[in-house]
Design an enzyme around this catalytic site. Sequence first.
Site, PDB file in Angstrom:
ATOM      1  N   GLU A  66       1.269   3.469   8.094  1.00 15.94           N
ATOM      2  CA  GLU A  66       0.244   2.562   8.214  1.00 15.94           C
ATOM      3  C   GLU A  66       0.560   1.652   9.519  1.00 15.94           C
ATOM      4  O   GLU A  66      -0.169   1.591  10.462  1.00 15.94           O
ATOM      5  CB  GLU A  66      -0.034   1.499   7.110  1.00 15.94           C
ATOM      6  CG  GLU A  66      -1.442   0.951   7.105  1.00 15.94           C
ATOM      7  CD  GLU A  66      -1.901   0.071   5.985  1.00 15.94           C
ATOM      8  OE1 GLU A  66      -0.998   0.187   4.903  1.00 15.94           O
ATOM      9  OE2 GLU A  66      -2.893  -0.574   6.220  1.00 15.94           O
ATOM     10  N   ARG A  98      12.454   7.794  -5.285  1.00 13.94           N
ATOM     11  CA  ARG A  98      12.218   8.130  -6.670  1.00 13.94           C
ATOM     12  C   ARG A  98      12.087   9.588  -6.990  1.00 13.94           C
ATOM     13  O   ARG A  98      12.269   9.908  -8.261  1.00 13.94           O
ATOM     14  CB  ARG A  98      11.081   7.326  -7.057  1.00 13.94           C
ATOM     15  CG  ARG A  98      11.154   5.912  -7.567  1.00 13.94           C
ATOM     16  CD  ARG A  98      10.001   5.071  -7.366  1.00 13.94           C
ATOM     17  NE  ARG A  98       9.820   4.724  -6.089  1.00 13.94           N
ATOM     18  CZ  ARG A  98       8.622   4.193  -5.638  1.00 13.94           C
ATOM     19  NH1 ARG A  98       7.621   3.805  -6.562  1.00 13.94           N
ATOM     20  NH2 ARG A  98       8.118   3.847  -4.509  1.00 13.94           N
TER      21      ARG A  98
HETATM   22  P1  AMP Z   1       2.581   8.478   1.114  1.00 18.73           P
HETATM   23  O1  AMP Z   1       3.456   9.012   2.285  1.00 18.73           O
HETATM   24  O2  AMP Z   1       1.450   7.495   1.563  1.00 18.73           O
HETATM   25  O3  AMP Z   1       1.942   9.596   0.277  1.00 18.73           O
HETATM   26  O4  AMP Z   1       3.560   7.570   0.130  1.00 18.73           O
HETATM   27  C1  AMP Z   1       4.335   8.200  -0.611  1.00 18.73           C
HETATM   28  C2  AMP Z   1       5.342   7.328  -0.981  1.00 18.73           C
HETATM   29  O5  AMP Z   1       5.093   5.995  -1.306  1.00 18.73           O
HETATM   30  C3  AMP Z   1       5.860   7.781  -2.346  1.00 18.73           C
HETATM   31  O6  AMP Z   1       6.906   8.137  -2.428  1.00 18.73           O
HETATM   32  C4  AMP Z   1       5.708   6.537  -3.139  1.00 18.73           C
HETATM   33  O7  AMP Z   1       7.023   6.309  -3.732  1.00 18.73           O
HETATM   34  C5  AMP Z   1       5.249   5.353  -2.371  1.00 18.73           C
HETATM   35  N1  AMP Z   1       3.988   4.806  -2.866  1.00 18.73           N
HETATM   36  C6  AMP Z   1       2.647   4.771  -1.962  1.00 18.73           C
HETATM   37  N2  AMP Z   1       1.777   4.174  -2.658  1.00 18.73           N
HETATM   38  C7  AMP Z   1       2.244   3.786  -3.837  1.00 18.73           C
HETATM   39  C8  AMP Z   1       1.532   3.167  -4.897  1.00 18.73           C
HETATM   40  N3  AMP Z   1       0.487   2.583  -4.837  1.00 18.73           N
HETATM   41  N4  AMP Z   1       2.558   2.875  -6.015  1.00 18.73           N
HETATM   42  C9  AMP Z   1       3.832   3.268  -6.042  1.00 18.73           C
HETATM   43  N5  AMP Z   1       4.317   3.874  -5.168  1.00 18.73           N
HETATM   44  C10 AMP Z   1       3.736   4.382  -4.125  1.00 18.73           C
END
Ligand code: AMP
Length: 174
Positions: A99, A62
């Site tokens: 995770e 995205r």
């Molecule tokens: P993180 O590495 O945990 O910060 O996750 C980031 C990536 O996961 C981002 O690029 C988002 O596209 C996706 N992502 C994580 N959680 C969500 C959520 N609740 N809703 C939408 N996209 C999410």
Amino acid sequence: MTDSDHLRALVRDVADFPKAGIVFRDITPLLKDPTGLQGTIDALTTPWVAEDVDFVAGIEARGFVLGPAVALRLGAGFLPVRKAGKLPCAVARQEYELEYGSATIELHRDALSQGDRVVIVDDVLATGGTAGAAVALVESLGATVVGLSFLVELTALEGRTRVDGRHIESVITY
Ligand code: AMP
């Protein structure tokens, strides 16, 4: 209604996607709305207009939707930060924990040079694992991270702590 509230109203919450217990923040209604799209790109760009920015790095997938429009506004080039195995030439890579298991992101080694100034763009800052890896990847090639711009920040997950000391901007917070 503030601009941020207008954008927030266009994000759709989808319960239990992609798995039970996750509230997925779906930005497709926001991208579909012409004023929402305009406001989104404005908000992602504004923090950096007074900065010297050479490149916007968008994180797959995205960040690819949002990043190029931000780059155009800043007069910068666009760099796709890709998932492992997609880029054809020599790459720098950064692995990070999810995770369950791990993931890897990559940039072409010749994408950045010492002293290049980069803004990182993605849709959601959740745990910050992806963002932290993107910072490490950009810096491993000698470039400077000017800051990071997110459309959505899930503050309860404290993603900022994984990207310590960098300038982080988010448009909508939950
Ligand atoms: P993180 O590495 O945990 O910060 O996750 C980031 C990536 O996961 C981002 O690029 C988002 O596209 C996706 N992502 C994580 N959680 C969500 C959520 N609740 N809703 C939408 N996209 C999410």
